[in-house]
Design a protein around this motif. Sequence first.
Motif, PDB file in Angstrom:
ATOM      1  N   MET A 268       0.823  -1.193   0.000  1.00  0.00           N
ATOM      2  CA  MET A 268       0.000   0.000   0.000  1.00  0.00           C
ATOM      3  C   MET A 268       0.866   1.255   0.000  1.00  0.00           C
ATOM      4  O   MET A 268       0.567   2.204  -0.699  1.00  0.00           O
ATOM      5  N   LEU A 269       1.935   1.250   0.775  1.00  0.00           N
ATOM      6  CA  LEU A 269       2.798   2.423   0.848  1.00  0.00           C
ATOM      7  C   LEU A 269       3.427   2.735  -0.505  1.00  0.00           C
ATOM      8  O   LEU A 269       3.501   3.899  -0.910  1.00  0.00           O
TER       9      LEU A 269
ATOM     10  N   MET B 162       3.230   6.173  -2.747  1.00  0.00           N
ATOM     11  CA  MET B 162       4.433   6.865  -3.208  1.00  0.00           C
ATOM     12  C   MET B 162       4.403   7.075  -4.721  1.00  0.00           C
ATOM     13  O   MET B 162       4.695   8.168  -5.209  1.00  0.00           O
ATOM     14  N   PHE B 163       4.050   6.038  -5.479  1.00  0.00           N
ATOM     15  CA  PHE B 163       3.977   6.178  -6.929  1.00  0.00           C
ATOM     16  C   PHE B 163       2.896   7.181  -7.326  1.00  0.00           C
ATOM     17  O   PHE B 163       3.099   8.020  -8.194  1.00  0.00           O
ATOM     18  N   LEU B 164       1.736   7.077  -6.696  1.00  0.00           N
ATOM     19  CA  LEU B 164       0.634   7.973  -7.037  1.00  0.00           C
ATOM     20  C   LEU B 164       0.994   9.420  -6.745  1.00  0.00           C
ATOM     21  O   LEU B 164       0.805  10.293  -7.586  1.00  0.00           O
ATOM     22  N   SER B 165       1.533   9.683  -5.565  1.00  0.00           N
ATOM     23  CA  SER B 165       1.863  11.072  -5.225  1.00  0.00           C
ATOM     24  C   SER B 165       3.011  11.589  -6.083  1.00  0.00           C
ATOM     25  O   SER B 165       3.021  12.756  -6.457  1.00  0.00           O
ATOM     26  N   GLY B 166       3.946  10.740  -6.409  1.00  0.00           N
ATOM     27  CA  GLY B 166       5.059  11.168  -7.251  1.00  0.00           C
ATOM     28  C   GLY B 166       4.646  11.525  -8.661  1.00  0.00           C
ATOM     29  O   GLY B 166       5.287  12.348  -9.318  1.00  0.00           O
ATOM     30  N   MET B 167       3.585  10.934  -9.151  1.00  0.00           N
ATOM     31  CA  MET B 167       3.115  11.251 -10.495  1.00  0.00           C
ATOM     32  C   MET B 167       1.987  12.281 -10.486  1.00  0.00           C
ATOM     33  O   MET B 167       1.884  13.091 -11.397  1.00  0.00           O
TER      34      MET B 167
ATOM     35  N   LEU C  70      -2.087   3.662 -13.046  1.00  0.00           N
ATOM     36  CA  LEU C  70      -0.696   3.368 -13.374  1.00  0.00           C
ATOM     37  C   LEU C  70       0.119   3.119 -12.111  1.00  0.00           C
ATOM     38  O   LEU C  70       0.923   2.180 -12.052  1.00  0.00           O
ATOM     39  N   ALA C  71      -0.104   3.928 -11.094  1.00  0.00           N
ATOM     40  CA  ALA C  71       0.619   3.746  -9.835  1.00  0.00           C
ATOM     41  C   ALA C  71       0.293   2.400  -9.196  1.00  0.00           C
ATOM     42  O   ALA C  71       1.183   1.707  -8.689  1.00  0.00           O
ATOM     43  N   ILE C  72      -0.956   2.017  -9.215  1.00  0.00           N
ATOM     44  CA  ILE C  72      -1.359   0.731  -8.639  1.00  0.00           C
ATOM     45  C   ILE C  72      -0.765  -0.427  -9.445  1.00  0.00           C
ATOM     46  O   ILE C  72      -0.272  -1.401  -8.873  1.00  0.00           O
ATOM     47  N   ALA C  73      -0.778  -0.311 -10.765  1.00  0.00           N
ATOM     48  CA  ALA C  73      -0.202  -1.362 -11.608  1.00  0.00           C
ATOM     49  C   ALA C  73       1.299  -1.509 -11.351  1.00  0.00           C
ATOM     50  O   ALA C  73       1.816  -2.635 -11.292  1.00  0.00           O
ATOM     51  N   LEU C  74       2.007  -0.388 -11.187  1.00  0.00           N
ATOM     52  CA  LEU C  74       3.435  -0.455 -10.880  1.00  0.00           C
ATOM     53  C   LEU C  74       3.687  -1.100  -9.521  1.00  0.00           C
ATOM     54  O   LEU C  74       4.632  -1.883  -9.356  1.00  0.00           O
ATOM     55  N   ALA C  75       2.862  -0.781  -8.548  1.00  0.00           N
ATOM     56  CA  ALA C  75       3.024  -1.382  -7.220  1.00  0.00           C
ATOM     57  C   ALA C  75       2.771  -2.883  -7.261  1.00  0.00           C
ATOM     58  O   ALA C  75       3.510  -3.663  -6.652  1.00  0.00           O
TER      59      ALA C  75
END
Length: 84
Positions: free
Chosen positions: A1-2, A6-11, A58-63
């Motif tokens: 989840m973290l 991080m990915f979501l906020s960074g993008m 995209l952030a969820i897929a990367l995680a």
Amino acid sequence: MLISVMFLSGMALPAFMGRNMEPEREQDRSFRAFWNGEADIATGRISGRAAFWQVGSLAIALAIGGTAILVVAHMAAVAADPTI
């Protein structure tokens, strides 16, 4: 989840904190203005909601992909040396 956060906020943060391309040329806009407004992308303009969901997915897929890689690496390490 973290890692998803991080990915979501960074993008997403640079996307809705960037320059508003309206005639007023505002330097930044609120999340509400981004959410209810439009965003410029390479192929044209889309709603802020659609842009947010695209970045979020995209952030969820990367995680998920990163987690899968770690799980496979751990399984390979255990298969190579069962004492781990």
